[in-house]
Enzyme design. Sequence first.
Site, PDB file in Angstrom:
ATOM      1  N   CYS A 190       1.070 -22.192   9.105  1.00  0.00           N
ATOM      2  CA  CYS A 190       0.635 -22.771   7.830  1.00  0.00           C
ATOM      3  C   CYS A 190       1.489 -23.976   7.428  1.00  0.00           C
ATOM      4  O   CYS A 190       1.065 -25.112   7.557  1.00  0.00           O
ATOM      5  CB  CYS A 190       0.655 -21.726   6.713  1.00  0.00           C
ATOM      6  SG  CYS A 190      -0.557 -20.401   6.888  1.00  0.00           S
ATOM      7  N   ARG A 191       2.678 -23.726   6.940  1.00  0.00           N
ATOM      8  CA  ARG A 191       3.498 -24.791   6.351  1.00  0.00           C
ATOM      9  C   ARG A 191       4.087 -25.767   7.366  1.00  0.00           C
ATOM     10  O   ARG A 191       3.955 -26.989   7.211  1.00  0.00           O
ATOM     11  CB  ARG A 191       4.627 -24.177   5.516  1.00  0.00           C
ATOM     12  CG  ARG A 191       4.130 -23.371   4.346  1.00  0.00           C
ATOM     13  CD  ARG A 191       5.244 -22.615   3.659  1.00  0.00           C
ATOM     14  NE  ARG A 191       5.758 -21.566   4.542  1.00  0.00           N
ATOM     15  CZ  ARG A 191       6.839 -20.847   4.295  1.00  0.00           C
ATOM     16  NH1 ARG A 191       7.537 -21.061   3.195  1.00  0.00           N
ATOM     17  NH2 ARG A 191       7.228 -19.907   5.134  1.00  0.00           N
ATOM     18  N   SER A 192       4.770 -25.259   8.379  1.00  0.00           N
ATOM     19  CA  SER A 192       5.431 -26.185   9.314  1.00  0.00           C
ATOM     20  C   SER A 192       4.447 -26.988  10.161  1.00  0.00           C
ATOM     21  O   SER A 192       4.678 -28.180  10.381  1.00  0.00           O
ATOM     22  CB  SER A 192       6.487 -25.480  10.174  1.00  0.00           C
ATOM     23  OG  SER A 192       5.955 -24.426  10.919  1.00  0.00           O
ATOM     24  N   CYS A 203       8.960 -22.950   9.628  1.00  0.00           N
ATOM     25  CA  CYS A 203       8.572 -21.947   8.633  1.00  0.00           C
ATOM     26  C   CYS A 203       8.619 -20.584   9.315  1.00  0.00           C
ATOM     27  O   CYS A 203       9.191 -20.454  10.392  1.00  0.00           O
ATOM     28  CB  CYS A 203       7.209 -22.248   8.000  1.00  0.00           C
ATOM     29  SG  CYS A 203       5.770 -22.035   9.069  1.00  0.00           S
TER      30      CYS A 203
END
Length: 156
Positions: free
Chosen positions: A13-15, A8
């Site tokens: 956050c996302r990865s 990301c």
Amino acid sequence: MIKVLFVCLGNICRSPMAEAVFRHKVKQAGLADLIEVDSAGTGDWHTGERPHEGTRRILKHNGVDDSGIRARQVRKLDFEHCRYIIAMDKSNVNDLTRWTPAEHQAEVKKLLDFVPKHNGGDVPDPYYTGNFQEVYDMVDEGCDRLLAYIREKEQV
């Protein structure tokens, strides 16, 4: 060893959420000795930091361990060592495509390419939206489908 890298923007956050969720699913499937999971960001702003508090909170709520995860930036070696590089959005894919060495072997896709109902869309960044539950739900389903894809493709 089959190496999977989630990518990301800042890797907080996302990865890292996808890394933790996918690692959890790989372990539950008894494939931890065959599949190695990591994450990285296209940017270097958060290098060395733990995942965002919202990411840690939603992972804990769902019984997923995030220990040992620290932000880092994508490296040239990732393209050589990883079989699957899974991005969270089109911007990440564009960056990865620009940086990809000609001789790389990694398959670069977006996580939601594996989820038909999301039609290959982007995983929104909860750093800006604050919606960690929505992102967790997308990541969870994407990781289920990615694992099924890898199991079929790799015959594991």
